[in-house]
Write a protein that holds these residues in place. Structure first.
Motif, PDB file in Angstrom:
ATOM      1  N   THR A 108       0.829  -1.196   0.000  1.00 25.70           N
ATOM      2  CA  THR A 108       0.000   0.000   0.000  1.00 25.70           C
ATOM      3  C   THR A 108       0.873   1.259   0.000  1.00 25.70           C
ATOM      4  OG1 THR A 108      -0.199   0.106   2.437  1.00 25.70           O
ATOM      5  CG2 THR A 108      -1.873  -1.177   1.229  1.00 25.70           C
ATOM      6  N   LYS A 109       2.051   1.172   0.605  1.00 28.68           N
ATOM      7  CA  LYS A 109       2.976   2.304   0.567  1.00 28.68           C
ATOM      8  C   LYS A 109       3.441   2.557  -0.869  1.00 28.68           C
ATOM      9  CE  LYS A 109       5.025   1.307   5.101  1.00 28.68           C
ATOM     10  NZ  LYS A 109       6.318   1.002   5.749  1.00 28.68           N
ATOM     11  N   VAL A 110       3.802   1.482  -1.550  1.00 28.24           N
ATOM     12  CA  VAL A 110       4.261   1.614  -2.933  1.00 28.24           C
ATOM     13  C   VAL A 110       3.174   2.268  -3.783  1.00 28.24           C
ATOM     14  CG1 VAL A 110       5.048   0.374  -4.981  1.00 28.24           C
ATOM     15  CG2 VAL A 110       5.750  -0.406  -2.712  1.00 28.24           C
ATOM     16  N   LYS A 111       1.950   1.801  -3.605  1.00 26.31           N
ATOM     17  CA  LYS A 111       0.836   2.341  -4.393  1.00 26.31           C
ATOM     18  C   LYS A 111       0.669   3.828  -4.141  1.00 26.31           C
ATOM     19  CE  LYS A 111      -4.152   2.015  -5.078  1.00 26.31           C
ATOM     20  NZ  LYS A 111      -5.417   1.362  -4.654  1.00 26.31           N
ATOM     21  N   TYR A 112       0.720   4.230  -2.877  1.00 29.23           N
ATOM     22  CA  TYR A 112       0.507   5.641  -2.570  1.00 29.23           C
ATOM     23  C   TYR A 112       1.666   6.504  -3.072  1.00 29.23           C
ATOM     24  CZ  TYR A 112      -0.417  10.002  -0.267  1.00 29.23           C
ATOM     25  OH  TYR A 112      -0.648  11.333  -0.044  1.00 29.23           O
ATOM     26  N   LEU A 113       2.882   6.050  -2.860  1.00 28.55           N
ATOM     27  CA  LEU A 113       4.032   6.813  -3.342  1.00 28.55           C
ATOM     28  C   LEU A 113       4.003   6.944  -4.857  1.00 28.55           C
ATOM     29  CD1 LEU A 113       6.791   5.346  -1.015  1.00 28.55           C
ATOM     30  CD2 LEU A 113       5.832   7.656  -0.909  1.00 28.55           C
ATOM     31  N   TRP A 114       3.549   5.904  -5.534  1.00 24.74           N
ATOM     32  CA  TRP A 114       3.429   5.961  -6.992  1.00 24.74           C
ATOM     33  C   TRP A 114       2.400   7.020  -7.396  1.00 24.74           C
ATOM     34  CZ3 TRP A 114       6.199   3.588 -10.795  1.00 24.74           C
ATOM     35  CH2 TRP A 114       5.699   3.703 -12.101  1.00 24.74           C
ATOM     36  N   GLN A 115       1.283   7.087  -6.671  1.00 23.14           N
ATOM     37  CA  GLN A 115       0.280   8.111  -6.953  1.00 23.14           C
ATOM     38  C   GLN A 115       0.856   9.513  -6.774  1.00 23.14           C
ATOM     39  OE1 GLN A 115      -2.749   6.310  -4.189  1.00 23.14           O
ATOM     40  NE2 GLN A 115      -4.166   6.849  -5.817  1.00 23.14           N
ATOM     41  N   LEU A 116       1.744   9.662  -5.812  1.00 22.39           N
ATOM     42  CA  LEU A 116       2.329  10.974  -5.548  1.00 22.39           C
ATOM     43  C   LEU A 116       3.291  11.415  -6.644  1.00 22.39           C
ATOM     44  CD1 LEU A 116       3.292  11.264  -1.767  1.00 22.39           C
ATOM     45  CD2 LEU A 116       1.388  12.325  -2.968  1.00 22.39           C
ATOM     46  N   GLY A 117       4.034  10.457  -7.204  1.00 20.78           N
ATOM     47  CA  GLY A 117       5.043  10.904  -8.170  1.00 20.78           C
ATOM     48  C   GLY A 117       5.749   9.794  -8.913  1.00 20.78           C
ATOM     49  N   GLY A 118       5.086   8.647  -9.084  1.00 19.83           N
ATOM     50  CA  GLY A 118       5.677   7.578  -9.861  1.00 19.83           C
ATOM     51  C   GLY A 118       6.940   7.000  -9.224  1.00 19.83           C
ATOM     52  N   MET A 119       7.782   6.412 -10.047  1.00 14.57           N
ATOM     53  CA  MET A 119       8.977   5.752  -9.542  1.00 14.57           C
ATOM     54  C   MET A 119       9.910   6.730  -8.831  1.00 14.57           C
ATOM     55  SD  MET A 119      10.540   3.037  -8.953  1.00 14.57           S
ATOM     56  CE  MET A 119       9.526   1.909  -9.915  1.00 14.57           C
ATOM     57  N   ARG A 120       9.914   7.975  -9.274  1.00  8.64           N
ATOM     58  CA  ARG A 120      10.741   8.987  -8.605  1.00  8.64           C
ATOM     59  C   ARG A 120      10.403   9.081  -7.123  1.00  8.64           C
ATOM     60  NH1 ARG A 120       9.492  14.133  -7.272  1.00  8.64           N
ATOM     61  NH2 ARG A 120       7.536  13.975  -8.419  1.00  8.64           N
ATOM     62  N   MET A 121       9.117   9.023  -6.794  1.00  7.52           N
ATOM     63  CA  MET A 121       8.708   9.142  -5.403  1.00  7.52           C
ATOM     64  C   MET A 121       8.910   7.829  -4.649  1.00  7.52           C
ATOM     65  SD  MET A 121       7.723  11.643  -3.531  1.00  7.52           S
ATOM     66  CE  MET A 121       7.125  12.799  -4.769  1.00  7.52           C
ATOM     67  N   VAL A 122       8.703   6.705  -5.311  1.00  9.58           N
ATOM     68  CA  VAL A 122       8.887   5.409  -4.656  1.00  9.58           C
ATOM     69  C   VAL A 122      10.332   5.241  -4.196  1.00  9.58           C
ATOM     70  CG1 VAL A 122       8.858   2.905  -5.001  1.00  9.58           C
ATOM     71  CG2 VAL A 122       6.991   4.301  -5.900  1.00  9.58           C
ATOM     72  N   SER A 123      11.274   5.712  -5.006  1.00 10.49           N
ATOM     73  CA  SER A 123      12.690   5.473  -4.732  1.00 10.49           C
ATOM     74  C   SER A 123      13.418   6.677  -4.143  1.00 10.49           C
ATOM     75  CB  SER A 123      13.397   5.052  -6.020  1.00 10.49           C
ATOM     76  OG  SER A 123      13.277   6.061  -6.997  1.00 10.49           O
ATOM     77  N   ARG A 124      12.675   7.691  -3.716  1.00 11.63           N
ATOM     78  CA  ARG A 124      13.297   8.954  -3.321  1.00 11.63           C
ATOM     79  C   ARG A 124      14.091   8.861  -2.024  1.00 11.63           C
ATOM     80  NH1 ARG A 124      10.598  11.225   0.814  1.00 11.63           N
ATOM     81  NH2 ARG A 124      11.553  13.262   0.516  1.00 11.63           N
ATOM     82  N   ASN A 125      13.735   7.966  -1.110  1.00 14.20           N
ATOM     83  CA  ASN A 125      14.394   7.923   0.192  1.00 14.20           C
ATOM     84  C   ASN A 125      15.738   7.206   0.123  1.00 14.20           C
ATOM     85  OD1 ASN A 125      11.245   7.775   0.802  1.00 14.20           O
ATOM     86  ND2 ASN A 125      12.251   8.847   2.477  1.00 14.20           N
ATOM     87  N   ARG A 126      16.721   7.760   0.800  1.00 10.12           N
ATOM     88  CA  ARG A 126      18.017   7.076   0.895  1.00 10.12           C
ATOM     89  C   ARG A 126      17.852   5.748   1.634  1.00 10.12           C
ATOM     90  NH1 ARG A 126      19.270  12.274   2.180  1.00 10.12           N
ATOM     91  NH2 ARG A 126      19.342  11.788   4.397  1.00 10.12           N
ATOM     92  N   LYS A 127      17.054   5.757   2.680  1.00 11.01           N
ATOM     93  CA  LYS A 127      16.686   4.509   3.358  1.00 11.01           C
ATOM     94  C   LYS A 127      15.222   4.268   3.059  1.00 11.01           C
ATOM     95  CE  LYS A 127      17.966   3.357   7.614  1.00 11.01           C
ATOM     96  NZ  LYS A 127      18.055   3.376   9.096  1.00 11.01           N
ATOM     97  N   PRO A 128      14.910   3.396   2.112  1.00 12.32           N
ATOM     98  CA  PRO A 128      13.537   3.264   1.650  1.00 12.32           C
ATOM     99  C   PRO A 128      12.579   2.907   2.783  1.00 12.32           C
ATOM    100  CG  PRO A 128      15.041   2.083   0.206  1.00 12.32           C
ATOM    101  CD  PRO A 128      15.809   2.467   1.423  1.00 12.32           C
ATOM    102  N   LEU A 129      11.398   3.523   2.745  1.00 18.32           N
ATOM    103  CA  LEU A 129      10.349   3.147   3.683  1.00 18.32           C
ATOM    104  C   LEU A 129       9.825   1.762   3.369  1.00 18.32           C
ATOM    105  CD1 LEU A 129       8.274   6.450   3.898  1.00 18.32           C
ATOM    106  CD2 LEU A 129       9.954   5.576   5.517  1.00 18.32           C
ATOM    107  N   VAL A 130       9.909   1.383   2.104  1.00 15.38           N
ATOM    108  CA  VAL A 130       9.379   0.095   1.666  1.00 15.38           C
ATOM    109  C   VAL A 130      10.501  -0.915   1.607  1.00 15.38           C
ATOM    110  CG1 VAL A 130       8.096  -1.095  -0.125  1.00 15.38           C
ATOM    111  CG2 VAL A 130       7.632   1.320   0.317  1.00 15.38           C
ATOM    112  N   ARG A 131      10.333  -2.014   2.302  1.00 16.82           N
ATOM    113  CA  ARG A 131      11.384  -3.030   2.343  1.00 16.82           C
ATOM    114  C   ARG A 131      11.471  -3.771   1.014  1.00 16.82           C
ATOM    115  NH1 ARG A 131       8.683  -4.252   6.995  1.00 16.82           N
ATOM    116  NH2 ARG A 131       8.031  -6.259   6.216  1.00 16.82           N
ATOM    117  N   GLU A 132      12.650  -4.266   0.709  1.00 14.10           N
ATOM    118  CA  GLU A 132      12.838  -5.110  -0.468  1.00 14.10           C
ATOM    119  C   GLU A 132      12.711  -6.566  -0.044  1.00 14.10           C
ATOM    120  OE1 GLU A 132      16.565  -4.167  -2.168  1.00 14.10           O
ATOM    121  OE2 GLU A 132      16.018  -2.112  -2.695  1.00 14.10           O
ATOM    122  N   TYR A 133      12.042  -7.342  -0.878  1.00 14.34           N
ATOM    123  CA  TYR A 133      11.817  -8.761  -0.561  1.00 14.34           C
ATOM    124  C   TYR A 133      12.555  -9.646  -1.546  1.00 14.34           C
ATOM    125  CZ  TYR A 133       8.215  -7.420   2.739  1.00 14.34           C
ATOM    126  OH  TYR A 133       7.550  -6.873   3.807  1.00 14.34           O
TER     127      TYR A 133
END
Length: 393
Positions: free
Chosen positions: A368-393
């Motif tokens: 749900t975080k990925v979906k919302y960040l994408w709505q805000l600004g696409g991949m740029r927003m999803v990957s904007r954090n140096r320490k991502p809020l969304v964990r990698e699996y």
């Protein structure tokens, strides 16, 4: 073009702004802070998962400045007669206003609760709670006061349950780093109702309680708080729980500025709106999120981020339609699911009508975080954090 003022950069306000940008419609956004904060993830910020500032994004990163005017100001009143929003520093005239001022805590008349508890409502309060807990754990090393290691969280809705789940995963590491046996800390969740997570089914409620109790949280349902004093919670049974950290998550009401502005409000202070999310008192004002009393299936919609986001899209379309004298679109809420995290890896919830729990629910919550960040600004927003809020699996 009509002059449009959006009041508040919450989930609905930001989504409305993005819709105006798509339509090439200029607007002014007035917000207390220069950033949009991820309110539904504050339990992570307060519970030590990432740095506090990871849970916000500057409004200048979301909007294109050629179409938007972003103003940092605290709104103090709304003058409907003169059609202007009044801030501490300036006034903002409008042809149309979209009101998304957010909520205020509901204390239900419990003596001392507002004075002696902390509330998880913003990035700043998350920072205060996190710092306070760290200070109490450190102070325990000097005086061995057990109440410093006891945390009482009032309220077992989504915010309260997600917060205790985050705490119970964070505190062992914090205690270990400070040389304190981690079995000494205690997290209590106190709820007056007979069950936790009222938005979910009884089966999921039981699963959530079982998970949290297995981690060490003490869940106390059917337990009413009658008074709060400094460092003490008084229960209806007569028990007094001594705790240096008391956090209240037990309810919200709309921002009091709505009633002050003369809107027709419900019992929680939310302004009543029609099917188009227009104020029933003023066709030039649209109201969204926690501020809107929208009746669906005979009751007001709950104040959730997913509904606020949907409202933001609809009101932008309806403001444009009204200003162009075309047909407005009724708001059709779509509750896509409800998910509650129970710590950093597991959760419970309902997604698309299907119950989920454990690690799959935890993953769904992350998505749900990925979906919302994408709505805000696409991949740029999803990957904007140096320490991502969304964990990698």
């Amino acid at each position: 073009m009509a002059s449009i003022v959006i009041v508040g950069a919450g989930y609905g306000g930001v989504m409305a702004g993005l819709q105006f940008e798509k339509a090439l419609q200029p607007f002014t956004l007035v917000n207390k802070h220069s950033y949009h904060q991820f309110i539904t993830w504050l339990h992570e910020a307060a519970g030590g998962r990432h740095q506090i500032d990871d849970y916000k994004v500057e409004l200048s990163e979301i909007f294109r400045q050629r179409l938007s005017t972003i103003i940092k100001d605290e709104v103090v009143s709304i003058d409907r007669t003169q059609r202007k929003v009044i801030g501490k520093h300036d006034e903002y005239p409008y042809d149309y206003a979209i009101i998304g001022l957010g909520s205020a805590p509901e204390f239900f008349g419990i003596p001392g609760l507002s004075q002696y508890s902390m509330q998880l409502r913003s990035l700043e309060t998350a920072r205060q709670i996190r710092t306070h807990i760290e200070q109490q754990v450190k102070a325990y090393r000097d005086d061995r006061d057990q109440s410093r290691l006891r945390i009482v969280v009032g309220g077992a809705g989504l915010t309260g349950i997600e917060f205790v789940g985050e705490l119970i995963d964070w505190l062992p590491g914090l205690c270990n780093r400070l040389g304190i046996p981690n079995h000494l800390f205690e997290v209590q969740n106190v709820e007056a109702a007979p069950a936790i997570l009222p938005a979910l089914s009884e089966n999921l409620q039981h699963k959530a309680q079982s998970v949290l109790e297995s981690k060490g949280v003490r869940i106390r349902t059917n337990t009413k708080i009658t008074q709060v004093m400094q460092d003490a919670v008084y229960l209806e049974s007569g028990e007094i729980v001594e705790a240096k950290t008391i956090v209240w998550t037990g309810g919200v009401r709309a921002n009091p500025l709505l009633q002050d502005a003369g809107f027709t409000c419900d019992g929680r202070g939310r302004a009543k709106v029609n099917e188009y999310l227009q104020s029933v008192d003023d066709e030039h004002i649209f109201i969204i999120g926690d501020n809107a009393s929208f009746i669906s299936a005979g009751r007001p919609l709950p104040p959730t981020a997913q509904l606020a986001t949907q409202m933001g899209v609809t009101v932008a379309q309806n403001v444009l339609a009204h200003s162009n004298q075309t047909t407005m679109k009724p708001f059709e809420p779509k509750i896509l699911g409800t998910l509650a995290s129970l710590g950093r890896d597991v959760g419970v919830g309902l997604v698309g009508g299907v119950q989920t729990s454990g690690a799959p629910a935890g993953l769904a919550k992350e998505l749900t975080k990925v979906k919302y960040l994408w709505q805000l600004g696409g991949m740029r927003m999803v990957s904007r954090n140096r320490k991502p809020l969304v964990r990698e699996y």
